[in-house]
Write a protein that holds these residues in place. Structure first.
Motif, PDB file in Angstrom:
ATOM      1  N   TRP A 102      -7.980 -59.672  51.318  1.00 17.30           N
ATOM      2  CA  TRP A 102      -7.275 -59.944  52.577  1.00 17.30           C
ATOM      3  C   TRP A 102      -6.149 -58.935  52.722  1.00 17.30           C
ATOM      4  O   TRP A 102      -5.243 -58.872  51.894  1.00 17.30           O
ATOM      5  N   VAL A 103      -6.218 -58.100  53.756  1.00 20.96           N
ATOM      6  CA  VAL A 103      -5.185 -57.088  53.984  1.00 20.96           C
ATOM      7  C   VAL A 103      -4.107 -57.724  54.859  1.00 20.96           C
ATOM      8  O   VAL A 103      -4.047 -57.536  56.082  1.00 20.96           O
ATOM      9  N   GLY A 104      -3.284 -58.492  54.219  1.00 20.43           N
ATOM     10  CA  GLY A 104      -2.240 -59.216  54.919  1.00 20.43           C
ATOM     11  C   GLY A 104      -1.484 -60.080  53.945  1.00 20.43           C
ATOM     12  O   GLY A 104      -1.780 -60.095  52.739  1.00 20.43           O
ATOM     13  N   PRO A 105      -0.502 -60.825  54.420  1.00 21.25           N
ATOM     14  CA  PRO A 105       0.286 -61.681  53.529  1.00 21.25           C
ATOM     15  C   PRO A 105      -0.541 -62.862  53.048  1.00 21.25           C
ATOM     16  O   PRO A 105      -1.561 -63.223  53.656  1.00 21.25           O
ATOM     17  N   PRO A 106      -0.130 -63.500  51.951  1.00 24.60           N
ATOM     18  CA  PRO A 106      -0.868 -64.663  51.450  1.00 24.60           C
ATOM     19  C   PRO A 106      -0.853 -65.800  52.465  1.00 24.60           C
ATOM     20  O   PRO A 106       0.061 -65.925  53.282  1.00 24.60           O
ATOM     21  N   ALA A 107      -1.891 -66.627  52.394  1.00 22.14           N
ATOM     22  CA  ALA A 107      -2.012 -67.739  53.338  1.00 22.14           C
ATOM     23  C   ALA A 107      -0.783 -68.639  53.305  1.00 22.14           C
ATOM     24  O   ALA A 107      -0.370 -69.189  54.332  1.00 22.14           O
ATOM     25  N   SER A 108      -0.169 -68.787  52.155  1.00 25.54           N
ATOM     26  CA  SER A 108       1.010 -69.658  52.049  1.00 25.54           C
ATOM     27  C   SER A 108       2.168 -69.120  52.879  1.00 25.54           C
ATOM     28  O   SER A 108       2.890 -69.887  53.538  1.00 25.54           O
ATOM     29  N   ALA A 109       2.362 -67.784  52.876  1.00 30.29           N
ATOM     30  CA  ALA A 109       3.438 -67.190  53.672  1.00 30.29           C
ATOM     31  C   ALA A 109       3.119 -67.272  55.156  1.00 30.29           C
ATOM     32  O   ALA A 109       4.005 -67.516  55.989  1.00 30.29           O
ATOM     33  N   VAL A 110       1.846 -67.051  55.508  1.00 28.84           N
ATOM     34  CA  VAL A 110       1.437 -67.170  56.913  1.00 28.84           C
ATOM     35  C   VAL A 110       1.695 -68.588  57.407  1.00 28.84           C
ATOM     36  O   VAL A 110       2.226 -68.797  58.503  1.00 28.84           O
ATOM     37  N   ALA A 111       1.326 -69.569  56.596  1.00 24.50           N
ATOM     38  CA  ALA A 111       1.534 -70.966  56.989  1.00 24.50           C
ATOM     39  C   ALA A 111       3.014 -71.292  57.103  1.00 24.50           C
ATOM     40  O   ALA A 111       3.446 -71.982  58.028  1.00 24.50           O
ATOM     41  N   ALA A 112       3.814 -70.799  56.155  1.00 24.63           N
ATOM     42  CA  ALA A 112       5.251 -71.109  56.159  1.00 24.63           C
ATOM     43  C   ALA A 112       5.935 -70.564  57.397  1.00 24.63           C
ATOM     44  O   ALA A 112       6.777 -71.230  58.001  1.00 24.63           O
ATOM     45  N   ASP A 206       5.505 -55.535  48.307  1.00 24.42           N
ATOM     46  CA  ASP A 206       4.318 -55.431  47.460  1.00 24.42           C
ATOM     47  C   ASP A 206       4.208 -56.649  46.546  1.00 24.42           C
ATOM     48  O   ASP A 206       5.031 -57.570  46.598  1.00 24.42           O
ATOM     49  N   GLN A 207       3.172 -56.653  45.708  1.00 21.63           N
ATOM     50  CA  GLN A 207       2.917 -57.786  44.821  1.00 21.63           C
ATOM     51  C   GLN A 207       3.783 -57.765  43.562  1.00 21.63           C
ATOM     52  O   GLN A 207       3.649 -58.644  42.707  1.00 21.63           O
ATOM     53  N   HIS A 208       4.683 -56.770  43.465  1.00 16.88           N
ATOM     54  CA  HIS A 208       5.485 -56.601  42.252  1.00 16.88           C
ATOM     55  C   HIS A 208       6.972 -56.875  42.494  1.00 16.88           C
ATOM     56  O   HIS A 208       7.802 -56.519  41.658  1.00 16.88           O
ATOM     57  N   GLY A 209       7.285 -57.469  43.647  1.00 17.91           N
ATOM     58  CA  GLY A 209       8.661 -57.880  43.897  1.00 17.91           C
ATOM     59  C   GLY A 209       9.489 -56.922  44.717  1.00 17.91           C
ATOM     60  O   GLY A 209      10.654 -57.213  45.016  1.00 17.91           O
ATOM     61  N   THR A 210       8.954 -55.767  45.103  1.00 23.05           N
ATOM     62  CA  THR A 210       9.702 -54.821  45.930  1.00 23.05           C
ATOM     63  C   THR A 210       9.594 -55.226  47.397  1.00 23.05           C
ATOM     64  O   THR A 210       8.488 -55.427  47.915  1.00 23.05           O
ATOM     65  N   ARG A 254      11.814 -62.813  51.157  1.00 25.21           N
ATOM     66  CA  ARG A 254      11.823 -63.341  49.789  1.00 25.21           C
ATOM     67  C   ARG A 254      11.732 -64.867  49.785  1.00 25.21           C
ATOM     68  O   ARG A 254      11.210 -65.460  48.829  1.00 25.21           O
ATOM     69  N   ALA A 255      12.225 -65.513  50.843  1.00 20.63           N
ATOM     70  CA  ALA A 255      12.215 -66.977  50.882  1.00 20.63           C
ATOM     71  C   ALA A 255      10.801 -67.547  50.883  1.00 20.63           C
ATOM     72  O   ALA A 255      10.589 -68.695  50.477  1.00 20.63           O
ATOM     73  N   VAL A 256       9.829 -66.748  51.345  1.00 17.79           N
ATOM     74  CA  VAL A 256       8.442 -67.237  51.386  1.00 17.79           C
ATOM     75  C   VAL A 256       7.535 -66.417  50.472  1.00 17.79           C
ATOM     76  O   VAL A 256       6.317 -66.435  50.625  1.00 17.79           O
ATOM     77  N   ASP A 257       8.127 -65.668  49.546  1.00 18.05           N
ATOM     78  CA  ASP A 257       7.353 -64.822  48.630  1.00 18.05           C
ATOM     79  C   ASP A 257       6.399 -63.919  49.398  1.00 18.05           C
ATOM     80  O   ASP A 257       5.197 -63.842  49.129  1.00 18.05           O
ATOM     81  N   THR A 281       3.980 -62.516  60.719  1.00 19.91           N
ATOM     82  CA  THR A 281       3.365 -62.211  59.428  1.00 19.91           C
ATOM     83  C   THR A 281       2.143 -61.312  59.626  1.00 19.91           C
ATOM     84  O   THR A 281       1.018 -61.649  59.250  1.00 19.91           O
ATOM     85  N   ARG A 282       2.385 -60.167  60.218  1.00 22.01           N
ATOM     86  CA  ARG A 282       1.309 -59.237  60.553  1.00 22.01           C
ATOM     87  C   ARG A 282       1.933 -57.902  60.950  1.00 22.01           C
ATOM     88  O   ARG A 282       3.155 -57.766  61.016  1.00 22.01           O
ATOM     89  N   LEU A 283       1.086 -56.960  61.246  1.00 19.67           N
ATOM     90  CA  LEU A 283       1.523 -55.708  61.843  1.00 19.67           C
ATOM     91  C   LEU A 283       1.881 -55.978  63.299  1.00 19.67           C
ATOM     92  O   LEU A 283       1.191 -56.716  63.983  1.00 19.67           O
TER      93      LEU A 283
END
Length: 672
Positions: A102-112, A206-210, A254-257, A281-283
């Protein structure tokens, strides 16, 4: 590594994503509805999959169809673009569950962030400034307020309410529109800030916290709460405020990872306060302006992040100024009514790059970028959003970018569909915009920008003359005999050639007579139709004109000692005349018109093709002037049809759910 990517979208964003994929060696899969079968994004993909049907609910909004299309096409990744399902947590989860990237944020962030009511509460706890927000109309005690859709954006489902008596109706209408656009009719209400600026911050994580903030974009020039002009940097944001905005945006991410590209939107007041509006939560549509000043390809960064790659430790410093305008098929002078039809020509002069950032901002060279979803011959239908293309100018300074963009708009050839091009050019050239005096009420305060670029009778008269002379040149070029003689020439003086046109200033007749050498011996313009007794000022004082040369596609005239060339493009009865100051479309009138059909007094006609979404009256019912009779849905928006006068609904030939074409009778209200 991603090998083949399905783009779950259409139009210019699909082409934009595919352009980056080609540049990095990723194969692409397009999906298309039946009306989009011949669209540019379909032709440019390596593989295309049909989604049977036309309406978004039957095609681009079907999660199961899109996941199945990815499987059938051998895709190993999905990019949602923006709009449609781009902020649908269920779609993101379905793609991952199918074993795809999935080229986008995780479903949890999209939902939040997709549930905007809960998102506001979450970010308030994270220390982000929030406007007062309500979920029930009874809770509202102060006005004005905005009613907004909880599940979507883009201005859909949004209503401005200034009094308590209008709130219930606005909430109901917003719920209907939000349900149709996003499948969720939940709305909320928040305080409306007068004369505020709409400023947003682009973030990537990114997935490493940056988490990086890539500067702000100002998007204050809006109609119907939808953006039309976006720029970076904002003239209203100083370094201290910029740092505060970016810090708040990073805190929100950061609040929604958050992972991926996203935008945190704020409302900025005159005194420098800012409040969180929403996080997309998209381009974003306006991402090219950020790309132009940073030199980054945000789609490439999305792909890198999705593959588990690392972002740079710090964001590159912005260089210069970038401005974007959205070219839309709509008529600003007719309450932004969407337009449909065939684009017979779509050309923008001076374009240096398409669908990609310039190769590094260059200090002494301006750039004009075009991201378009259409081409010559594209059909603009009623099913999807009205945006045709985005035009972006980058220059070392804001005034240079403004001048470049306004000039390109004025010189563009956009034939066959009414657009907002003239309004955009006038906004850019307005002194208030030049001074940076912009806010979300700009268009309401400056109605003069709604005027066409070519508005005076003299300009329209010259366009009519050019059209007539080009038509004469075309006829002589096709003549089987005596092609060298000027059109209409006789050995003895004769009546001038006469041709009628429907114009933005009303119907006119152009008289012209050519001499033996093909020169213009005389010309005149007359107003015809019901207002001939009161012709508009300007037709009685036409300038002196010398015909320098004419051809079927262009006419060169010397007007008051100044030479100018007008380009002419005729398609059927439509004659498009483009010049250095703008363009006008003239419709050639038949010499012997067919009798018009008789319409009953009080007939209300469909202004565009669409679906009848609601019918609120019945035949035989008495209605008051201004009463809402029914609504049409077209291009994702709801269009109300009101009674023009008090009377009786004597005819009601439509029903909810039915499709109508332009000019169809929707209802007949017989005046009392």
């Amino acid at each position: 590594m991603i090998r083949r990517l399905l783009v779950a979208n259409r139009g210019e964003i699909a082409r934009r994503i595919m352009a980056t994929c080609r540049s990095v060696g990723i194969e692409t899969v397009a999906v298309h509805s039946d009306p989009d079968a011949d669209a540019p994004h379909v032709a440019e993909a390596d593989v295309a999959v049909r989604l049977p049907g036309a309406a978004p609910a039957d095609t681009y909004l079907r999660v199961e169809l899109l996941v199945d299309a990815a499987r059938r096409a051998g895709a190993d990744a999905v990019h949602p673009g923006y709009g449609f399902l781009a902020e649908h947590a269920g779609f993101a989860a379905a793609v991952v569950d199918a074993g795809l990237t999935w080229v986008g944020p995780p479903a949890s962030a999209v939902a939040a962030m997709g549930a905007k009511i809960e998102a506001k509460a979450l970010l308030a706890d994270a220390g982000v400034p929030i406007l007062p927000t309500y979920t029930e109309p009874a809770e509202v005690t102060a006005f004005p307020v905005l009613v907004k859709a909880s599940a979507g954006g883009g201005g859909r489902g949004m209503r401005l309410v200034r009094s308590a008596g209008d709130l219930a109706g606005a909430v109901a209408a917003a719920r209907r529109e939000a349900a149709g656009a996003f499948g969720d009719g939940t709305v909320f209400i928040e305080r409306y800030v007068e004369r505020a600026r709409h400023v947003e911050v682009q973030v990537v994580a990114d997935q490493h916290g940056t988490v990086l903030a890539l500067g702000e974009r100002e998007c204050s020039i809006q109609r119907r709460h939808q953006k039309l002009v976006e720029e970076t940097p904002s003239v209203a944001v100083d370094p201290e405020l910029r740092a505060a905005l970016q810090e708040a945006a990073v805190r929100a991410a950061r609040a929604v990872d958050y992972v991926g590209a996203g935008t945190v939107e704020f409302l900025l007041t005159d005194d420098g306060e800012f409040f969180f509006l929403e996080m997309n939560t998209r381009l974003q549509v306006e991402h090219p302006v950020t790309e132009c000043v940073t030199g980054l390809d945000l789609v490439r960064l999305q792909l890198v992040i999705a593959e588990g790659g690392h972002l740079p430790a710090v964001a590159p410093p912005p260089v210069g100024h970038a401005i974007e305008v959205r070219l839309c098929a709509e008529n600003p002078a007719a309450e932004w009514l969407p337009a449909t039809g065939t684009l017979h020509r779509f050309r923008v002069p001076g374009v240096t790059v398409e669908f990609a950032p310039p190769a590094g901002p260059q200090p002494n060279r301006a750039t004009l970028r075009l991201d378009s979803g259409v081409r010559d011959g594209s059909v603009v239908g009623p099913h999807y959003d009205s945006m045709l293309a985005k035009l972006v100018a980058w220059a070392p300074t804001r005034p240079e970018a403004v001048r470049l963009l306004a000039g390109a708009l004025a010189g563009a050839e956009i034939h066959g569909v009414v657009t907002n091009r003239d309004l955009l050019a006038r906004v850019l050239r307005h002194p208030a915009f030049g001074a940076g005096a912009t806010d979300t009420g700009f268009l309401d305060r400056h109605p003069e920008v709604h005027a066409p670029l070519l508005a005076s009778p003299a300009e329209i008269g010259l366009a009519g003359l050019a059209a007539a002379l080009a038509g004469a040149a075309a006829r002589r070029a096709a003549a089987p005999v005596l092609a060298g003689l000027p059109s209409g020439w006789r050995n003895v003086p004769a009546r001038p050639q006469t041709i009628g046109y429907a114009t933005p200033a009303g119907p006119i007749e152009v008289d012209y007579r050519l001499d033996r050498s093909g020169g213009l011996a005389s010309w005149a313009v007359r107003r015809t139709g019901p207002d001939t007794a009161n012709p508009p000022a300007g037709f009685e004082a036409l300038p002196e004109v010398v015909l320098v040369g004419s051809a079927p596609d262009r006419v060169t005239l010397e007007v008051g000692g100044l030479r100018r060339t007008l380009r002419v493009h005729q398609v059927g009865a439509d004659c498009h005349v483009d010049g250095p100051d703008g363009s006008v479309t003239l419709v050639e009138l038949p010499r012997f018109p067919e009798p018009a059909p008789d319409l009953a007094e009080g007939s209300l006609l469909a202004p565009l093709p669409g679906a009848v979404s609601r019918v609120l009256v019945a035949a035989g019912q008495r209605v008051a002037a201004g009463e809402l009779l029914l609504t049409l849905e077209a291009m994702k928006l709801e269009h109300p049809v009101h009674a023009p006068t008090a009377g009786v609904v004597s005819e009601l030939p439509v029903a909810a759910g039915g499709q109508v074409e332009t000019g169809a009778v929707l209802a007949v209200v017989t005046p009392e």
